[in-house]
Write an enzyme that holds these catalytic residues in place. Sequence first.
Site, PDB file in Angstrom:
ATOM      1  N   ASP A  65      -0.841  34.571  40.110  1.00  0.00           N
ATOM      2  CA  ASP A  65      -2.114  34.101  39.575  1.00  0.00           C
ATOM      3  C   ASP A  65      -2.948  35.232  38.998  1.00  0.00           C
ATOM      4  OD1 ASP A  65      -2.148  34.912  42.206  1.00  0.00           O
ATOM      5  OD2 ASP A  65      -3.066  33.092  42.980  1.00  0.00           O
ATOM      6  N   TYR A  70      -0.536  29.609  38.724  1.00  0.00           N
ATOM      7  CA  TYR A  70      -0.857  28.244  38.335  1.00  0.00           C
ATOM      8  C   TYR A  70      -0.887  28.020  36.827  1.00  0.00           C
ATOM      9  CZ  TYR A  70      -1.827  28.637  43.205  1.00  0.00           C
ATOM     10  OH  TYR A  70      -1.678  28.906  44.539  1.00  0.00           O
ATOM     11  N   ASP A  74      -0.768  38.714  45.129  1.00  0.00           N
ATOM     12  CA  ASP A  74      -1.457  37.478  44.779  1.00  0.00           C
ATOM     13  C   ASP A  74      -2.909  37.804  44.474  1.00  0.00           C
ATOM     14  OD1 ASP A  74      -1.023  34.215  45.350  1.00  0.00           O
ATOM     15  OD2 ASP A  74      -3.096  34.893  45.540  1.00  0.00           O
ATOM     16  N   HIS A 117      -2.415  32.572  53.250  1.00  0.00           N
ATOM     17  CA  HIS A 117      -3.772  32.264  53.721  1.00  0.00           C
ATOM     18  C   HIS A 117      -3.778  31.585  55.094  1.00  0.00           C
ATOM     19  CE1 HIS A 117      -5.375  33.439  49.890  1.00  0.00           C
ATOM     20  NE2 HIS A 117      -4.767  32.465  49.237  1.00  0.00           N
ATOM     21  N   HIS A 131      -5.539  36.300  45.191  1.00  0.00           N
ATOM     22  CA  HIS A 131      -6.435  35.992  46.303  1.00  0.00           C
ATOM     23  C   HIS A 131      -6.067  36.844  47.514  1.00  0.00           C
ATOM     24  CE1 HIS A 131      -6.187  32.231  43.870  1.00  0.00           C
ATOM     25  NE2 HIS A 131      -7.502  32.233  44.058  1.00  0.00           N
TER      26      HIS A 131
END
Length: 737
Positions: A273, A313, A180, A145, A182
Amino acid sequence: MDDLFPAVRSVATGLLYDEELMLQHRCLWDPEFEECPERLRSVLERCRELGLMERCERLPCRPATEAELLMFHTQSHLSTAAGTSGCRDVEALQQLSSKYDTVFFHPSTYKAALLSAGSTLSLVDAVIDGTVRNGMAIIRPPGHHAGPSEFNGYCYFNNVALAALRAAQRRLKVLIVDWDVHHGQGTQRAFYDDDRVMYFSVHRYEHGEFWPGLREGEYDCVGDGPGLGLNWNVPLNGTGMEDQDYLAIWHRLLLPAAYEFAPDVVLVSAGYDAALGCPQGEMRVSPACFAHLTHSLMSLASGRLAVVLEGGYCLSSLAESAALTLRALLGDPPPPLPALLPPCDSVEETILNVVSSQRRSWGFLTLYDTYHPAPGGGGGGGGAAAAPDQHIPVVEYRGDPPPADATYPTIGACPVQSEEEKERYRRELDQLREDTDLTVAPCRLVVAKTHHHHPNPMNGVIRSESVAALMQGCLEVGGGADACQEDGITEAIDAVLEDRAVAGFCACIEPDGPAAARHALSRCQRLLVVDWRDSPLCVAPDWGLMVPCPSDAEAVVLTISGGGCEVVNLHHDQKTTAELSPTVEPLLSWAGADRIRTPLMLESPSPDVSWESGEAVALLTQLLLPLAYQLCPQLVLLLAPAVPPESAALAEHVTHHLRALAGGRLVVIGSDACLPPLLGRPPRPLPPLGAPSLAALANLRRALRRQGQHWPALAEMKRVPETALEGRKPSTYEPFH
């Protein structure tokens, strides 16, 4: 045939991790902050439990240099990060953190981030230089990110972007796969107009309502300028996506695009995740599925693959998923998955949206037929209604990015599961771990010997001294005084099914495939046979007549020859009396209740015709692999008796992908061209893929439509608009807000 292994490269898997600085980096004011040291500890602990660490080559971690960071980041960005190093003023650190979206600063953050970036660069250098074959960087903090001048989403320096820039500077083509949950907006922006790097991201999006919630995560953001078509966004507009959804994306989009792009090195932003139990992603991907995703990528770039930890997570699913990824890199076959269903409707729609936006840029996507949209229709949600076989792509952005001067919360920013949810996921993950078969046979390969009355059975079949040397120490069966070739094959099948060897091989120019299949069906209930007759002069047997299938078993035969391809479900074939009915092209394609024969080549069969790689990759990714994952075989037989030298690399790729099935229980009967993947070697690169011929794609399209009633996992072949989307660069590119 040239030596099968011309390159002198290490066969080791590199591993980088740090248990000092990377474990110090943590949030001082929010003990519930999910990007925590326990993430790293849990992954390393599970890797040790599975005995993976000692099988790897440990590579030293190192901090990135300022010059390396300045390849992507600005000097002011580096100065801001360096200013936090050793700072003991917690209030000041928290105040600085509030300027950035979901970021915390610790006195050790700067040094830990330097170590993460430098370690990623070291891993990629080692993979490119051949010091290791592939590798994994188990690091934190993550990076995808981070932008040139912005900290964002737990990320400080963009580890993978820096590594890709390093590889690109060495004149290498780079594929970045970001799984991922995201969207990695920082990485996307680094290469949006760069023709050296292809970025492929699968992420939860929900029309922009899921973090980071930016317009640029939509499917129509396909790159700009020289990079047009090289940016792939696969936005998931829902939760609960499972293994079949991700594998459908791999088979129908990523793998064929990657083969066409032909990268020199592959980097993975490996966030976990999307794994079952993670409160961030709310997806349901199994840990074993990540091993399958990894194994498929190992077929690219001569196996040069570097996996870099990003998110994840839920500690138990993170640890298991990362460990099974490393296990796949080490060459262990992926654990078997349950029989897979077709992707959900939402993912099917997303795939067709992506096809619509990328079709003009990629040859393999001409598999999808087109239509001319009515005025006002397509792309915006209005206009004429779609016909049943038409797909209308729609962009519906609902996001609301914060203003550039926003102040972000520093406490309570992470989703929190209830104790009931945690317990439910804990039980489900425990059961999943217990059900996952991690059996690895003591011997990599069993080799069937034949009796001396078959003169020189290996002559002309095993043609490489390198292969012969690597086969030393393999389990040998057959070859007794009264043994025949069929005895050796059946003993090899038994050894694989009894887990005495992972896979089997029998050198044979004229294999009796039906006899091998009959024996296999006496030992297992689900069988896949791939009968690859590369030469048109090789005539495949009538499998439906020669292999009776027990009522409680299921066997599927996929025959590939210079004249075409046929899929026969043996169990159903015994029960149908349907005549083969001609279609609109009776000389090219015909179908019965449970079989389809459809030539994939326009040329007339002749002795010098062999499969073109483009056609074969289309067949492999669009038909064979989806069908096989739905069948969920307990054993795979690959018959490849006559593989010409020009098709040897293709044989390696077919074999590699078949190893992903049945826990690696694959028996090859035929040429040594299929041996390297069985012996742990990555397949060699294919020659440059031309676009598959239009006739081949038209026939494959018909095959998918007809077989779809029997195999729902196959693609829904809707037509997409005959329009080209222009590359777009969102106006919000700097800063992220």
